[in-house]
Design a protein around this motif. Structure first.
Motif, PDB file in Angstrom:
ATOM      1  N   GLY A 175      58.728 -64.770  26.389  1.00 32.70           N
ATOM      2  CA  GLY A 175      60.041 -64.025  26.647  1.00 32.70           C
ATOM      3  C   GLY A 175      60.646 -65.469  26.626  1.00 32.70           C
ATOM      4  O   GLY A 175      61.952 -65.556  26.719  1.00 32.70           O
ATOM      5  N   MET A 176      60.156 -66.710  27.195  1.00 29.68           N
ATOM      6  CA  MET A 176      61.000 -68.223  27.812  1.00 29.68           C
ATOM      7  C   MET A 176      62.179 -68.300  25.979  1.00 29.68           C
ATOM      8  O   MET A 176      62.560 -69.276  26.238  1.00 29.68           O
ATOM      9  CB  MET A 176      60.032 -68.868  28.283  1.00 29.68           C
ATOM     10  CG  MET A 176      59.767 -68.366  29.496  1.00 29.68           C
ATOM     11  SD  MET A 176      60.250 -68.836  30.456  1.00 29.68           S
ATOM     12  CE  MET A 176      61.637 -70.905  30.588  1.00 29.68           C
ATOM     13  N   LEU A 177      61.303 -67.842  24.787  1.00 27.27           N
ATOM     14  CA  LEU A 177      61.786 -67.876  23.489  1.00 27.27           C
ATOM     15  C   LEU A 177      63.138 -68.042  23.095  1.00 27.27           C
ATOM     16  O   LEU A 177      63.806 -69.027  22.852  1.00 27.27           O
ATOM     17  CB  LEU A 177      61.177 -68.241  22.507  1.00 27.27           C
ATOM     18  CG  LEU A 177      59.987 -68.781  21.866  1.00 27.27           C
ATOM     19  CD1 LEU A 177      59.173 -67.580  20.662  1.00 27.27           C
ATOM     20  CD2 LEU A 177      59.930 -70.093  21.299  1.00 27.27           C
ATOM     21  N   ALA A 178      63.402 -67.074  24.184  1.00 26.06           N
ATOM     22  CA  ALA A 178      64.909 -66.691  24.281  1.00 26.06           C
ATOM     23  C   ALA A 178      66.120 -67.580  24.652  1.00 26.06           C
ATOM     24  O   ALA A 178      66.954 -67.881  24.457  1.00 26.06           O
ATOM     25  CB  ALA A 178      65.368 -65.472  25.298  1.00 26.06           C
ATOM     26  N   TYR A 179      64.744 -68.887  25.918  1.00 26.70           N
ATOM     27  CA  TYR A 179      66.404 -69.902  25.938  1.00 26.70           C
ATOM     28  C   TYR A 179      66.701 -70.700  24.991  1.00 26.70           C
ATOM     29  O   TYR A 179      67.821 -71.011  24.369  1.00 26.70           O
ATOM     30  CB  TYR A 179      65.441 -70.560  27.894  1.00 26.70           C
ATOM     31  CG  TYR A 179      66.060 -69.814  28.151  1.00 26.70           C
ATOM     32  CD1 TYR A 179      66.723 -69.320  29.569  1.00 26.70           C
ATOM     33  CD2 TYR A 179      64.528 -68.479  28.734  1.00 26.70           C
ATOM     34  CE1 TYR A 179      66.636 -68.741  30.014  1.00 26.70           C
ATOM     35  CE2 TYR A 179      64.932 -67.075  30.159  1.00 26.70           C
ATOM     36  CZ  TYR A 179      65.683 -67.450  31.077  1.00 26.70           C
ATOM     37  OH  TYR A 179      65.935 -66.822  32.197  1.00 26.70           O
ATOM     38  N   PRO A 180      66.002 -71.747  24.836  1.00 27.71           N
ATOM     39  CA  PRO A 180      65.923 -72.324  23.644  1.00 27.71           C
ATOM     40  C   PRO A 180      66.712 -72.149  22.285  1.00 27.71           C
ATOM     41  O   PRO A 180      67.837 -72.470  21.508  1.00 27.71           O
ATOM     42  CB  PRO A 180      64.623 -73.093  22.895  1.00 27.71           C
ATOM     43  CG  PRO A 180      63.547 -71.830  23.457  1.00 27.71           C
ATOM     44  CD  PRO A 180      63.767 -71.313  24.406  1.00 27.71           C
ATOM     45  N   VAL A 181      66.452 -70.567  22.003  1.00 27.96           N
ATOM     46  CA  VAL A 181      66.821 -69.964  20.519  1.00 27.96           C
ATOM     47  C   VAL A 181      68.376 -69.229  20.921  1.00 27.96           C
ATOM     48  O   VAL A 181      69.364 -70.318  19.963  1.00 27.96           O
ATOM     49  CB  VAL A 181      66.168 -68.883  20.344  1.00 27.96           C
ATOM     50  CG1 VAL A 181      66.880 -67.709  19.708  1.00 27.96           C
ATOM     51  CG2 VAL A 181      65.154 -68.897  19.721  1.00 27.96           C
ATOM     52  N   SER A 182      69.177 -68.816  22.057  1.00 29.10           N
ATOM     53  CA  SER A 182      70.178 -68.710  22.386  1.00 29.10           C
ATOM     54  C   SER A 182      70.455 -70.186  22.767  1.00 29.10           C
ATOM     55  O   SER A 182      72.374 -70.191  21.980  1.00 29.10           O
ATOM     56  CB  SER A 182      70.228 -68.218  23.910  1.00 29.10           C
ATOM     57  OG  SER A 182      69.420 -67.185  23.734  1.00 29.10           O
ATOM     58  N   ILE A 183      70.541 -71.381  22.955  1.00 29.36           N
ATOM     59  CA  ILE A 183      70.646 -72.688  23.296  1.00 29.36           C
ATOM     60  C   ILE A 183      70.755 -73.142  21.919  1.00 29.36           C
ATOM     61  O   ILE A 183      72.390 -73.554  21.261  1.00 29.36           O
ATOM     62  CB  ILE A 183      69.591 -73.255  23.987  1.00 29.36           C
ATOM     63  CG1 ILE A 183      70.190 -72.610  25.731  1.00 29.36           C
ATOM     64  CG2 ILE A 183      70.777 -74.908  23.773  1.00 29.36           C
ATOM     65  CD1 ILE A 183      69.155 -74.065  26.629  1.00 29.36           C
ATOM     66  N   ILE A 184      70.411 -73.317  21.083  1.00 27.25           N
ATOM     67  CA  ILE A 184      69.970 -73.526  19.850  1.00 27.25           C
ATOM     68  C   ILE A 184      71.099 -72.731  18.237  1.00 27.25           C
ATOM     69  O   ILE A 184      71.843 -73.686  18.020  1.00 27.25           O
ATOM     70  CB  ILE A 184      68.891 -73.393  19.221  1.00 27.25           C
ATOM     71  CG1 ILE A 184      67.879 -74.395  19.210  1.00 27.25           C
ATOM     72  CG2 ILE A 184      68.873 -74.019  17.214  1.00 27.25           C
ATOM     73  CD1 ILE A 184      66.713 -74.662  18.970  1.00 27.25           C
ATOM     74  N   GLU A 185      71.395 -71.317  18.668  1.00 27.24           N
ATOM     75  CA  GLU A 185      72.798 -70.852  17.624  1.00 27.24           C
ATOM     76  C   GLU A 185      73.934 -70.992  18.606  1.00 27.24           C
ATOM     77  O   GLU A 185      74.640 -71.429  17.840  1.00 27.24           O
ATOM     78  CB  GLU A 185      71.910 -69.178  18.553  1.00 27.24           C
ATOM     79  CG  GLU A 185      71.176 -68.934  17.757  1.00 27.24           C
ATOM     80  CD  GLU A 185      71.237 -67.377  17.850  1.00 27.24           C
ATOM     81  OE1 GLU A 185      69.784 -66.375  17.020  1.00 27.24           O
ATOM     82  OE2 GLU A 185      71.048 -66.209  18.827  1.00 27.24           O
TER      83      GLU A 185
END
Length: 133
Positions: free
Chosen positions: A45-55
């Protein structure tokens, strides 16, 4: 050659807008929902943070033409991850066709040398001028 530059610009702008909007939506809908979505698809679930910021941030940067190759490479990796972990199980149509298109466009931006109307090209030209002095 101008048509190639215009085509690259269109791809860069479209990729930037799409990723920006997707990142923004993750925050507007509540990042917690993205965490749950990631976990529901077998991802941390923590991958949602970097993926969202990168997008979100990457979408803006690519739109402007700043760090295009690095951001596009990162987008390519994210799209492969999305295809393998989420979209491929739904088949091509209604499944991974959109993710595949974003992957292909991002990969094109990694491989392309074109910097037509990119902020990076302004800095590259200044660096080249200073080296020639």
């Amino acid at each position: 050659m101008q048509n190639l530059g215009l085509g690259s610009l269109i791809i860069r702008l479209v990729v930037g807008v799409i990723f920006f909007v997707h990142g923004l939506k993750k925050f507007q809908d509540g990042i917690g929902n993205s965490v749950v979505f990631f976990e529901g698809n077998g991802l941390p679930g923590m991958l949602a943070y970097p993926v969202s910021i990168i997008e979100l941030v990457g979408g803006i940067l690519i739109f402007l033409g700043i760090g295009t190759k690095i951001i596009a490479a990162t987008f390519s990796v994210i799209m492969v991850g999305a295809m393998v972990s989420v979209n491929i199980q739904n088949g091509f149509t209604g499944g991974f066709e959109f993710t595949l298109a974003l992957f292909a466009m991002s990969l094109y931006l990694v491989l392309s040398r074109n910097r037509f109307l990119a902020v990076d090209s302004f800095f590259m030209n200044k660096e080249q001028e200073s080296k020639n002095l």
